[in-house]
Design an enzyme around this catalytic site. Structure first.
Site, PDB file in Angstrom:
ATOM      1  N   GLU A 157      -3.215  -3.152  -2.098  1.00 50.12           N
ATOM      2  CA  GLU A 157      -4.342  -2.539  -1.380  1.00 50.12           C
ATOM      3  C   GLU A 157      -4.720  -1.220  -2.055  1.00 50.12           C
ATOM      4  OE1 GLU A 157      -3.364  -1.533   2.675  1.00 50.12           O
ATOM      5  OE2 GLU A 157      -5.413  -0.948   3.174  1.00 50.12           O
ATOM      6  N   HIS A 216      -8.343  -5.891   5.012  1.00 49.40           N
ATOM      7  CA  HIS A 216      -7.993  -5.107   6.182  1.00 49.40           C
ATOM      8  C   HIS A 216      -9.314  -4.756   6.825  1.00 49.40           C
ATOM      9  CE1 HIS A 216      -3.672  -3.428   5.489  1.00 49.40           C
ATOM     10  NE2 HIS A 216      -3.686  -4.713   5.788  1.00 49.40           N
ATOM     11  N   LYS A 248      -7.158   2.390  -2.411  1.00 49.34           N
ATOM     12  CA  LYS A 248      -7.685   3.420  -1.509  1.00 49.34           C
ATOM     13  C   LYS A 248      -8.426   4.490  -2.301  1.00 49.34           C
ATOM     14  CE  LYS A 248      -6.428   6.098   2.515  1.00 49.34           C
ATOM     15  NZ  LYS A 248      -5.545   6.199   3.641  1.00 49.34           N
ATOM     16  N   ASP A 282     -11.627   7.337   6.256  1.00 50.85           N
ATOM     17  CA  ASP A 282     -10.758   6.228   6.648  1.00 50.85           C
ATOM     18  C   ASP A 282     -10.127   6.518   8.005  1.00 50.85           C
ATOM     19  OD1 ASP A 282      -9.224   3.874   6.304  1.00 50.85           O
ATOM     20  OD2 ASP A 282      -7.546   5.029   5.517  1.00 50.85           O
ATOM     21  N   ASP A 319      -9.992   4.756  10.716  1.00 52.20           N
ATOM     22  CA  ASP A 319      -9.375   3.630  11.417  1.00 52.20           C
ATOM     23  C   ASP A 319      -9.746   3.568  12.892  1.00 52.20           C
ATOM     24  OD1 ASP A 319      -7.678   2.105   9.403  1.00 52.20           O
ATOM     25  OD2 ASP A 319      -7.056   4.153   9.019  1.00 52.20           O
ATOM     26  N   ASP A 339      -9.513  -2.897   2.038  1.00 51.21           N
ATOM     27  CA  ASP A 339      -9.603  -2.327   3.384  1.00 51.21           C
ATOM     28  C   ASP A 339     -10.976  -1.658   3.429  1.00 51.21           C
ATOM     29  OD1 ASP A 339      -9.548  -0.165   5.340  1.00 51.21           O
ATOM     30  OD2 ASP A 339      -7.402  -0.501   5.538  1.00 51.21           O
ATOM     31  N   HIS A 399     -11.596   2.069   2.815  1.00 47.63           N
ATOM     32  CA  HIS A 399     -11.053   2.684   1.604  1.00 47.63           C
ATOM     33  C   HIS A 399     -12.034   2.823   0.459  1.00 47.63           C
ATOM     34  CE1 HIS A 399      -6.588   1.824   2.769  1.00 47.63           C
ATOM     35  NE2 HIS A 399      -7.274   2.431   3.715  1.00 47.63           N
ATOM     36  N   ASP A 405      -6.767  -3.656  10.840  1.00 48.27           N
ATOM     37  CA  ASP A 405      -6.022  -2.441  10.534  1.00 48.27           C
ATOM     38  C   ASP A 405      -6.751  -1.232  11.107  1.00 48.27           C
ATOM     39  OD1 ASP A 405      -4.389  -0.497   9.531  1.00 48.27           O
ATOM     40  OD2 ASP A 405      -5.079  -0.648   7.463  1.00 48.27           O
ATOM     41  N   TRP A 429       0.856  -1.189   0.000  1.00 45.24           N
ATOM     42  CA  TRP A 429       0.000   0.000   0.000  1.00 45.24           C
ATOM     43  C   TRP A 429       0.881   1.224   0.000  1.00 45.24           C
ATOM     44  CZ3 TRP A 429      -0.196   3.994   3.676  1.00 45.24           C
ATOM     45  CH2 TRP A 429      -1.091   5.015   3.329  1.00 45.24           C
TER      46      TRP A 429
HETATM   47  C1  RNT Z   1      -3.738   3.073   4.950  1.00 46.42           C
HETATM   48  C2  RNT Z   1      -3.850   1.612   4.741  1.00 46.42           C
HETATM   49  C3  RNT Z   1      -2.702   0.795   5.244  1.00 46.42           C
HETATM   50  C4  RNT Z   1      -2.199   1.230   6.606  1.00 46.42           C
HETATM   51  C5  RNT Z   1      -1.269   0.256   7.278  1.00 46.42           C
HETATM   52  C6  RNT Z   1      -0.539   0.876   8.409  1.00 46.42           C
HETATM   53  O1  RNT Z   1      -4.863   3.755   4.605  1.00 46.42           O
HETATM   54  O2  RNT Z   1      -5.033   1.146   5.291  1.00 46.42           O
HETATM   55  O3  RNT Z   1      -3.037  -0.522   5.211  1.00 46.42           O
HETATM   56  O4  RNT Z   1      -3.243   1.490   7.482  1.00 46.42           O
HETATM   57  O5  RNT Z   1      -0.454  -0.328   6.360  1.00 46.42           O
HETATM   58 ZN    ZN Z   2      -5.302  -0.925   5.312  1.00 50.68          ZN
END
Ligand code: RNT
Ligand code: ZN
Length: 418
Positions: free
Chosen positions: A225, A286, A227, A294, A296, A259, A262, A326, A184
């Site tokens: 990955e 993720h 986004k 995003d 998290d 993810d 994303h 994640d 990523w």
């Molecule tokens: C970032 C991605 C990625 C990170 C990690 C730390 O938007 O989700 O995967 O969160 O690699």
């Molecule tokens: Zn991620």
């Protein structure tokens, strides 16, 4: 009623619906879920002093974050003790451990810089997943890494990716468990670009060079990955959904990684899982909780989390979906954040395993949407908490008494950190 009596009663209720809760519990014990090391220190790592960059951000400054490998390992051990289930350890390249006074830049890192992590994982019977770190580094030039027009910059990051393939293979050989290596980057632009194709073409050939690094494809599983956007990178993301998906679809052995933070807010990864399973032998996830963006946030046992787990289970794809957590919340006790998130995904999987999928599918195929709705609603009222508690007990943890231990750890360990 004792806990056992409650479980026996629940088991009987589920059995009437054709669900074998003992089998569900036994199955969940075998499903590996990758525990991300980066919740413990706000995605900082040990190879640099600078801030977190790349369009991702932690917010909050709750005291007690891990600042050394020893502290991070100690914290991970605490989380392992508080969470049921089988784990893999998910590391980022920036968590390389150097000898005193040693520094090796990311294009030159070697397996030996992760030997302590291997020792740690092996002693705990865990496989390791890995991530090259394409952020928080001064070689990120104008927000770009693998897609940079600057040859030297791109080269540096390609070499980093290749080094990570070698390290991933080392992890797999040492632990005996295949290593999922996720690529990523936060590459993109804050404002409207003049060229959207050029960076993508460079990104494509850079990832091709990375995965061309010799490796045993049974041991190393590279992923890409995607986004939608990042902070400061709002107008254009090089590794968009279409880019990553097309890349994985056209490169043997490369997995798409979704993810669930994303995508646009009305898109759901639960629906994307079966779409991808129709084409890819394996996919990767993720698992996070996006709040408006995003962000998290810590994963909860919420509707979409449950829906994602349901899709994996009812598609019969437990062995085809590489699951990793994640998220990174710096505003609350990090051990608690880690634990709640890991437990939430475990709950989601267990509840998915306790669903009479065959019967529900038959109702759908018979177009009996009336009864299907009623049955699906009925499942929500089943005594799932008793099954969860039994699972926790069998795994040597408790269903809810763990929080007292987190508080003890906060007072005796975290509060004493500088
Ligand atoms: C970032 C991605 C990625 C990170 C990690 C730390 O938007 O989700 O995967 O969160 O690699
Ligand atoms: Zn991620």
């Amino acid at each position: 009623m004792t806990q056992k009596e409650r479980y026996e009663a629940a088991k009987e209720m589920y059995a009437k619906l054709g669900v074998d809760t003992d089998a569900a519990i036994a199955k969940l014990k075998e499903i590996p879920v990758s525990l991300h090391c980066w919740q413990g220190d706000d995605v900082i790592g040990f190879d640099h002093d600078g801030p977190l960059t790349g369009g991702i951000q932690t917010t909050g400054n709750y005291p007690g974050k891990a600042k050394t490998p020893e502290e991070l390992m100690q914290d991970i051990d605490e989380v392992l003790a508080l969470t049921p289930g089988k784990k893999k350890l998910n590391l980022h390249a920036c968590y390389a451990i150097f000898e005193d006074g040693e520094f090796v830049d990311r294009d030159k890192i070697e397996p030996k810089h992760f030997a302590k992590w291997v020792e740690f994982a092996k002693a705990r019977n865990m496989g390791i997943d890995f991530n090259p770190t394409f952020f928080s580094h001064d070689k990120v030039k104008d927000g770009l890494t693998l897609s940079s027009p600057d040859e030297e910059t791109r080269r540096f990051w390609i070499e980093h990716g290749k080094a990570c393939i070698r390290i991933s293979e080392y992890f797999a050989k040492e632990t005996g468990v295949p290593c999922v290596m996720n690529i990523w980057t936060g590459d993109g632009a804050k404002d409207i670009p003049a060229d959207r194709l050029g960076p993508r073409e460079r990104y494509k050939s850079a990832i091709e060079e990375i995965i061309a690094e010799p490796h045993d494809s049974k041991l190393v599983k590279p992923c890409v990955e995607s986004k939608v956007f990042g902070i400061g990178v709002e107008s254009y993301t090089v590794g968009s959904a279409e880019f990553a998906l097309s890349f994985a679809a056209t490169h043997e052995g490369c997995l798409p990684l979704m993810d669930n933070g994303h995508y646009h807010p009305t898109e759901v990864v639960s629906d994307k899982i079966p779409a991808l399973l129709a084409f890819f032998p394996e996919i990767a996830l993720h698992i996070t909780r996006p709040v408006r963006w995003d962000s998290d946030h810590v994963v909860l046992f919420d509707d979409e989390t449950r829906e994602m787990a349901k899709e994996i289970v009812r598609c019969g794809a437990i062995d085809r979906v590489n699951m990793a957590l994640d998220y990174f919340d710096a505003s609350i006790n990090r051990i608690s954040a880690w634990t709640v998130g890991f437990r939430s995904w475990q709950k989601a999987l267990l509840s998915a395993l306790c669903s009479p999928d065959e019967d529900l599918r038959k109702l759908q195929d018979a177009a009996d949407w009336t009864e299907l709705m009623v049955r699906q609603e009925q499942m929500k009222m089943m005594p799932f908490g008793d099954v969860w508690e039994e699972y926790c007990v069998q795994c040597g943890t408790s269903a809810d008494a763990w929080f007292d231990e987190v508080m003890r750890y906060e007072t005796e360990v975290l509060a004493k950190r500088a």
